[in-house]
Design a protein around this motif. Structure first.
Motif, short mmCIF file in Angstrom:
data_model
loop_
_atom_site.label_atom_id
_atom_site.label_comp_id
_atom_site.label_asym_id
_atom_site.label_seq_id
_atom_site.Cartn_x
_atom_site.Cartn_y
_atom_site.Cartn_z
N MET A 133 0.82 -1.21 0.00
CA MET A 133 0.00 0.00 0.00
C MET A 133 0.86 1.26 0.00
SD MET A 133 -3.39 -0.98 2.26
CE MET A 133 -2.55 -1.85 3.61
N GLU A 134 2.05 1.18 0.59
CA GLU A 134 2.98 2.30 0.51
C GLU A 134 3.44 2.51 -0.92
OE1 GLU A 134 6.26 1.86 3.16
OE2 GLU A 134 5.06 2.14 4.98
N TRP A 135 3.76 1.42 -1.61
CA TRP A 135 4.19 1.52 -3.01
C TRP A 135 3.07 2.09 -3.88
CZ3 TRP A 135 6.33 -4.10 -2.77
CH2 TRP A 135 7.64 -4.08 -2.25
N LEU A 136 1.84 1.65 -3.63
CA LEU A 136 0.71 2.10 -4.43
C LEU A 136 0.24 3.51 -4.06
CD1 LEU A 136 -1.69 -1.00 -4.71
CD2 LEU A 136 -0.30 0.01 -6.52
N GLY A 137 0.59 3.94 -2.86
CA GLY A 137 0.09 5.22 -2.39
C GLY A 137 -1.35 5.14 -1.91
N GLY A 138 -1.78 3.97 -1.50
CA GLY A 138 -3.14 3.77 -1.02
C GLY A 138 -3.56 2.33 -1.25
N LYS A 139 -4.85 2.09 -1.09
CA LYS A 139 -5.36 0.73 -1.25
C LYS A 139 -5.58 0.39 -2.73
CE LYS A 139 -7.20 -0.21 3.27
NZ LYS A 139 -8.22 -0.98 4.01
N ALA A 140 -5.63 -0.91 -3.00
CA ALA A 140 -5.82 -1.39 -4.37
C ALA A 140 -7.31 -1.46 -4.72
CB ALA A 140 -5.20 -2.78 -4.51
N ASP A 141 -7.59 -1.34 -6.00
CA ASP A 141 -8.97 -1.51 -6.49
C ASP A 141 -9.23 -2.94 -6.94
OD1 ASP A 141 -9.82 1.37 -6.44
OD2 ASP A 141 -8.13 1.55 -7.82
N VAL A 142 -8.17 -3.63 -7.37
CA VAL A 142 -8.31 -5.00 -7.87
C VAL A 142 -7.10 -5.81 -7.43
CG1 VAL A 142 -8.54 -6.48 -9.91
CG2 VAL A 142 -9.56 -4.19 -9.93
N VAL A 143 -7.35 -7.04 -6.97
CA VAL A 143 -6.27 -7.99 -6.71
C VAL A 143 -6.51 -9.21 -7.60
CG1 VAL A 143 -5.21 -9.55 -5.03
CG2 VAL A 143 -5.85 -7.24 -4.34
N GLY A 181 -13.81 -2.86 -4.06
CA GLY A 181 -12.80 -3.50 -4.89
C GLY A 181 -13.17 -4.91 -5.33
N SER A 182 -12.30 -5.48 -6.21
CA SER A 182 -12.57 -6.79 -6.80
C SER A 182 -11.39 -7.73 -6.60
CB SER A 182 -12.84 -6.66 -8.31
OG SER A 182 -13.94 -5.81 -8.56
N PHE A 183 -11.71 -9.03 -6.56
CA PHE A 183 -10.71 -10.09 -6.39
C PHE A 183 -11.01 -11.19 -7.39
CE2 PHE A 183 -9.70 -14.13 -3.93
CZ PHE A 183 -8.32 -14.06 -4.11
N LEU A 184 -9.99 -11.54 -8.21
CA LEU A 184 -10.14 -12.62 -9.18
C LEU A 184 -9.03 -13.62 -8.94
CD1 LEU A 184 -11.37 -13.84 -11.82
CD2 LEU A 184 -9.69 -12.47 -13.07
N ALA A 185 -9.40 -14.90 -8.78
CA ALA A 185 -8.39 -15.92 -8.47
C ALA A 185 -8.74 -17.25 -9.11
CB ALA A 185 -8.26 -16.10 -6.96
N LYS A 186 -7.69 -18.00 -9.43
CA LYS A 186 -7.85 -19.35 -9.98
C LYS A 186 -8.17 -20.33 -8.86
CE LYS A 186 -4.70 -20.89 -12.81
NZ LYS A 186 -3.42 -21.45 -13.32
N VAL A 187 -9.15 -21.19 -9.11
CA VAL A 187 -9.45 -22.30 -8.20
C VAL A 187 -9.56 -23.56 -9.05
CG1 VAL A 187 -10.62 -20.88 -6.47
CG2 VAL A 187 -11.95 -21.88 -8.33
N ILE A 188 -9.76 -24.68 -8.41
CA ILE A 188 -9.91 -25.96 -9.10
C ILE A 188 -11.21 -26.60 -8.66
CG2 ILE A 188 -8.95 -28.28 -9.40
CD1 ILE A 188 -7.27 -26.21 -10.77
N GLN A 189 -11.98 -27.10 -9.62
CA GLN A 189 -13.22 -27.79 -9.28
C GLN A 189 -12.90 -29.05 -8.50
OE1 GLN A 189 -16.02 -28.08 -12.70
NE2 GLN A 189 -14.42 -27.03 -13.85
N GLY A 190 -13.63 -29.24 -7.41
CA GLY A 190 -13.33 -30.42 -6.62
C GLY A 190 -14.16 -30.56 -5.36
N GLY A 191 -14.98 -29.58 -5.04
CA GLY A 191 -15.92 -29.74 -3.95
C GLY A 191 -15.45 -29.27 -2.59
N THR A 192 -14.18 -28.88 -2.45
CA THR A 192 -13.72 -28.44 -1.12
C THR A 192 -13.59 -26.92 -1.04
OG1 THR A 192 -11.40 -28.67 -1.74
CG2 THR A 192 -12.46 -30.59 -0.74
#
Length: 235
Positions: A133-143, A181-192
């Protein structure tokens, strides 16, 4: 940008697939992987269009459908190398023109990209959220996180490791994201992944499962897109 590969891999009714002979020092699995890469239309397209990886088209497709990347945003790309997602994000938010900002993080070095700032660091370090957040100068809008844990070959173990990694990425996102803000991440189908999804639904207004066409048909991967971050407790 259309998501349909520009080449069908066929011409005049004959398959143009490249066959790879098994070299003396190359295993069968390596030969099969190489053949798949050589015959993958997204790999060829990425080379033609100057994109770092075929994974770039997954992000392009998801954003074209849900429009969560916007000009002027601050974006963090976890596990950024080789840079395909950072490259797409930089173009989408205008970082190449000095509008938004894209910060890529990885344990591996990455070749420079226009509009992308890159840091070699472990996002799991205790000081990582504050430092970012110091590098960005604040919080992120997307991770963003297209990370996957190293495979062991045991399906159930690999699934649990990937879900564990996504949970850690979600922890990080909830520390550094601005409200909305938004968060996009890879997951794997598997039920857990039900606990992860339940947690994200508490933290975000909308949570979706997304399977982009650029994901290989034989892959169990899909993506979770969480938008409308409700904000850190007490913030």
């Amino acid at each position: 940008m259309t998501q349909t590969p520009s080449s069908s891999g066929r011409e005049g009714g004959r398959s143009l697939k490249t066959r790879v002979k098994t070299a003396r020092k190359r295993s069968l699995s390596s030969t099969l992987w190489l053949a798949r890469q050589l015959n993958d239309p997204y790999v060829a397209r990425a080379k033609r269009e100057g994109l770092r990886s075929r994974a770039a088209y997954k992000l392009i497709e998801i954003d074209e459908r849900w429009h969560f990347l916007k000009p002027g945003q601050r974006v963090v790309d976890l596990g950024a190398a080789p840079g395909g997602w950072s490259q797409v994000a930089a173009r989408a938010v205008g970082a190449e023109a000095g509008r938004g900002r894209v910060l890529g993080i990885d344990l591996l070095e990455m070749e420079p990209l226009p509009g992308v700032e890159f840091k070699v660091m472990d996002f799991l370090e205790a000081e990582a959220p504050r430092q970012l957040m110091e590098w960005l100068g604040g919080k992120a809008d997307v991770v963003l996180s297209d990370m996957a844990a190293n495979a062991t070959g045991h399906k159930k173990t690999d699934h649990l490791r990937i879900i564990g990694l996504v949970e850690l990425a979600a922890d990080f996102a909830c520390e550094v994201l601005a409200e909305g803000g938004s968060f996009l991440a890879k997951v794997i189908q598997g039920g857990t992944e039900h606990e992860l999804l339940a947690r994200l639904k508490r933290e975000f207004a909308v949570v979706r499962h997304v399977k982009p066409q650029a994901s290989r048909a034989d892959s169990a991967e899909l993506y979770v897109l969480a938008t409308g971050f409700r904000g850190a407790p007490g913030a």
